[in-house]
Design a protein around this motif. Structure first.
Motif, mmCIF file in Angstrom:
data_model
loop_
_atom_site.group_PDB
_atom_site.id
_atom_site.type_symbol
_atom_site.label_atom_id
_atom_site.label_comp_id
_atom_site.label_asym_id
_atom_site.label_seq_id
_atom_site.Cartn_x
_atom_site.Cartn_y
_atom_site.Cartn_z
ATOM 1 N N ASN A 186 0.835 -1.203 0.000
ATOM 2 C CA ASN A 186 0.000 0.000 0.000
ATOM 3 C C ASN A 186 0.869 1.251 0.000
ATOM 4 O OD1 ASN A 186 -1.066 1.895 2.618
ATOM 5 N ND2 ASN A 186 -2.319 1.928 0.783
ATOM 6 N N ARG A 187 1.897 1.237 0.851
ATOM 7 C CA ARG A 187 2.772 2.395 0.975
ATOM 8 C C ARG A 187 3.656 2.565 -0.259
ATOM 9 N NH1 ARG A 187 4.451 1.016 5.418
ATOM 10 N NH2 ARG A 187 6.330 -0.117 4.773
ATOM 11 N N GLU A 188 4.240 1.477 -0.753
ATOM 12 C CA GLU A 188 5.198 1.559 -1.845
ATOM 13 C C GLU A 188 4.526 1.881 -3.177
ATOM 14 O OE1 GLU A 188 7.372 -2.091 -1.888
ATOM 15 O OE2 GLU A 188 8.581 -1.568 -0.125
ATOM 16 N N GLN A 189 3.342 1.334 -3.419
ATOM 17 C CA GLN A 189 2.686 1.547 -4.700
ATOM 18 C C GLN A 189 1.680 2.697 -4.683
ATOM 19 O OE1 GLN A 189 1.238 -1.830 -6.824
ATOM 20 N NE2 GLN A 189 3.006 -3.104 -6.392
ATOM 21 N N GLY A 190 1.416 3.244 -3.513
ATOM 22 C CA GLY A 190 0.470 4.344 -3.424
ATOM 23 C C GLY A 190 -0.966 3.934 -3.687
ATOM 24 N N THR A 191 -1.243 2.634 -3.540
ATOM 25 C CA THR A 191 -2.592 2.129 -3.753
ATOM 26 C C THR A 191 -3.463 2.446 -2.549
ATOM 27 O OG1 THR A 191 -1.740 0.301 -5.094
ATOM 28 C CG2 THR A 191 -3.940 0.036 -4.170
ATOM 29 N N THR A 192 -4.663 2.905 -2.804
ATOM 30 C CA THR A 192 -5.616 3.126 -1.721
ATOM 31 C C THR A 192 -6.065 1.772 -1.195
ATOM 32 O OG1 THR A 192 -6.369 5.126 -2.833
ATOM 33 C CG2 THR A 192 -7.787 4.249 -1.097
ATOM 34 N N LEU A 193 -5.999 1.572 0.108
ATOM 35 C CA LEU A 193 -6.351 0.301 0.728
ATOM 36 C C LEU A 193 -7.590 0.474 1.604
ATOM 37 C CD1 LEU A 193 -5.745 -2.675 1.517
ATOM 38 C CD2 LEU A 193 -4.226 -1.776 3.300
ATOM 39 N N VAL A 194 -8.619 -0.313 1.316
ATOM 40 C CA VAL A 194 -9.846 -0.296 2.116
ATOM 41 C C VAL A 194 -10.109 -1.732 2.553
ATOM 42 C CG1 VAL A 194 -12.290 0.286 2.208
ATOM 43 C CG2 VAL A 194 -10.751 1.613 0.743
ATOM 44 N N MET A 195 -10.095 -1.969 3.859
ATOM 45 C CA MET A 195 -10.316 -3.327 4.331
ATOM 46 C C MET A 195 -11.420 -3.363 5.377
ATOM 47 S SD MET A 195 -7.254 -4.351 6.966
ATOM 48 C CE MET A 195 -5.880 -3.887 5.899
ATOM 49 N N VAL A 196 -12.142 -4.475 5.390
ATOM 50 C CA VAL A 196 -13.078 -4.718 6.477
ATOM 51 C C VAL A 196 -12.517 -5.850 7.321
ATOM 52 C CG1 VAL A 196 -15.065 -3.931 5.146
ATOM 53 C CG2 VAL A 196 -14.501 -6.353 5.156
ATOM 54 N N THR A 197 -12.661 -5.716 8.615
ATOM 55 C CA THR A 197 -12.088 -6.696 9.522
ATOM 56 C C THR A 197 -12.782 -6.626 10.878
ATOM 57 O OG1 THR A 197 -10.009 -7.440 10.559
ATOM 58 C CG2 THR A 197 -10.295 -5.065 10.276
ATOM 59 N N HIS A 198 -12.728 -7.721 11.600
ATOM 60 C CA HIS A 198 -13.170 -7.695 12.997
ATOM 61 C C HIS A 198 -11.970 -7.625 13.921
ATOM 62 C CE1 HIS A 198 -12.213 -11.955 12.310
ATOM 63 N NE2 HIS A 198 -11.898 -11.952 13.588
ATOM 64 N N ASP A 199 -10.742 -7.640 13.338
ATOM 65 C CA ASP A 199 -9.497 -7.640 14.098
ATOM 66 C C ASP A 199 -9.064 -6.197 14.363
ATOM 67 O OD1 ASP A 199 -6.918 -7.841 15.098
ATOM 68 O OD2 ASP A 199 -6.300 -9.409 13.695
ATOM 69 N N GLU A 200 -9.228 -5.746 15.599
ATOM 70 C CA GLU A 200 -8.905 -4.359 15.918
ATOM 71 C C GLU A 200 -7.405 -4.079 15.838
ATOM 72 O OE1 GLU A 200 -10.684 -3.196 19.570
ATOM 73 O OE2 GLU A 200 -12.747 -3.440 18.835
ATOM 74 N N ARG A 201 -6.577 -5.105 16.060
ATOM 75 C CA ARG A 201 -5.122 -4.902 15.938
ATOM 76 C C ARG A 201 -4.734 -4.624 14.494
ATOM 77 N NH1 ARG A 201 -2.911 -10.198 18.754
ATOM 78 N NH2 ARG A 201 -4.621 -10.976 17.463
ATOM 79 N N LEU A 202 -5.345 -5.345 13.574
ATOM 80 C CA LEU A 202 -5.086 -5.090 12.156
ATOM 81 C C LEU A 202 -5.617 -3.723 11.765
ATOM 82 C CD1 LEU A 202 -4.257 -5.882 9.302
ATOM 83 C CD2 LEU A 202 -6.397 -7.180 9.101
ATOM 84 N N ALA A 203 -6.807 -3.390 12.213
ATOM 85 C CA ALA A 203 -7.398 -2.093 11.889
ATOM 86 C C ALA A 203 -6.530 -0.938 12.386
ATOM 87 C CB ALA A 203 -8.795 -2.001 12.497
ATOM 88 N N ALA A 204 -5.887 -1.128 13.542
ATOM 89 C CA ALA A 204 -5.074 -0.066 14.135
ATOM 90 C C ALA A 204 -3.865 0.286 13.280
ATOM 91 C CB ALA A 204 -4.614 -0.473 15.533
ATOM 92 N N ARG A 205 -3.502 -0.582 12.340
ATOM 93 C CA ARG A 205 -2.362 -0.308 11.472
ATOM 94 C C ARG A 205 -2.735 0.605 10.310
ATOM 95 N NH1 ARG A 205 1.243 -5.523 10.467
ATOM 96 N NH2 ARG A 205 2.696 -3.821 10.108
ATOM 97 N N CYS A 206 -4.017 0.825 10.107
ATOM 98 C CA CYS A 206 -4.469 1.689 9.018
ATOM 99 C C CYS A 206 -4.479 3.151 9.459
ATOM 100 C CB CYS A 206 -5.864 1.271 8.570
ATOM 101 S SG CYS A 206 -5.918 -0.352 7.768
ATOM 102 N N GLY A 207 -4.416 4.023 8.496
ATOM 103 C CA GLY A 207 -4.384 5.446 8.799
ATOM 104 C C GLY A 207 -5.669 5.952 9.422
ATOM 105 N N ARG A 208 -6.800 5.393 9.003
ATOM 106 C CA ARG A 208 -8.088 5.767 9.577
ATOM 107 C C ARG A 208 -8.918 4.516 9.837
ATOM 108 N NH1 ARG A 208 -11.724 9.851 6.735
ATOM 109 N NH2 ARG A 208 -10.928 9.042 4.769
ATOM 110 N N GLN A 209 -9.790 4.622 10.845
ATOM 111 C CA GLN A 209 -10.674 3.526 11.197
ATOM 112 C C GLN A 209 -12.114 4.034 11.276
ATOM 113 O OE1 GLN A 209 -9.360 1.202 14.684
ATOM 114 N NE2 GLN A 209 -7.489 2.412 14.584
#
Length: 232
Positions: A186-209
């Motif tokens: 996501n960072r290297e290619q500048g691709t917009t990343l949108v994910m759905v998850t129930h894992d709050e630890r994974l979500a915390a790695r994203c810029g916005r939640q």
């Protein structure tokens, strides 16, 4: 990159109407990483499908990279997805009869990309599978299959990547490695990343939640590990 306005989605039952999403408004900038967190049945996967143009809303609009996809026909949405969108699923969705290399080559061949084999090999090497090019999915572990799926998703250099519970079928350590890979690409290619998850630890790695409950999306909160450098 994504703009959602007054989005609602309902399905008709025999004796009633079920509201899955209600009054969703959302803007996501190019290059951002965004997590949508919610329990099973909260509407998060339905929202992801509407954002990606896999379905059309009952009310409201979805604009993706300048195209009002909520107003396009099915064939037009499919063409847009093939050019601008990548997907990573919880269940990998690899073709069982194809090797890892062939699975990654497939979208490149369908899009008429030049040198699909060389590009697919490069991507698989980047995700740590340079020695597993000719293995079929059944010969790969769950983590390796998800790495193939990620390589395939990034093969067409999508403007936006949608990930639906990308670590849901993986153990904690493998899930962490896969999430590392997603965030790095996501960072290297500048691709917009949108994910759905129930894992709050994974979500915390994203810029916005965002949190979703009973089809209602709440205001985002900045994570402690927010990614930086998104381009408006």
């Amino acid at each position: 990159m994504l703009k959602v306005t007054d989005l609602s989605h309902r399905v008709s039952l025999e004796t009633d109407t079920l509201t899955i999403l209600q009054g969703v408004n959302l803007e996501i900038n190019r290059g951002e990483s965004v997590a949508i967190v919610g329990r099973s049945g909260s509407g998060k996967t339905t929202l992801l499908g509407l954002l990606a143009g896999l379905d059309t809303p009952t009310e409201g609009t979805v604009e993706l990279d300048g195209a009002m996809i909520s107003q396009l026909g099915e064939d037009e949405r499919a063409q847009l997805r093939s050019r601008r969108v990548g997907f990573v699923f919880q269940s990998f969705q690899l073709l069982p009869a194809l090797t890892a290399l062939e699975n990654v080559m497939l979208p490149l061949e369908l899009s008429g990309s030049t040198g699909p084999e060389a590009k697919a090999k490069e991507l698989l090497e980047r995700v740590g599978l340079g020695e597993r090019l000719y293995h079929t999915p059944r010969q790969l572990s769950g983590g390796e299959q998800q790495r193939v799926a990620i390589a395939r998703a990034f093969a067409s250099e999508p403007a936006v990547l949608f990930a639906d519970e990308p670590t849901g079928n993986l153990d904690n350590r493998t899930g962490h490695d896969v999430s590392d890979l997603l965030m790095t690409l996501n960072r290297e290619q500048g691709t917009t990343l949108v994910m759905v998850t129930h894992d709050e630890r994974l979500a915390a790695r994203c810029g916005r939640q965002f949190s979703i409950e009973a089809g209602v999306l709440t205001e985002p909160a900045r994570s402690a590990e927010a990614e930086t450098g998104a381009v408006n």
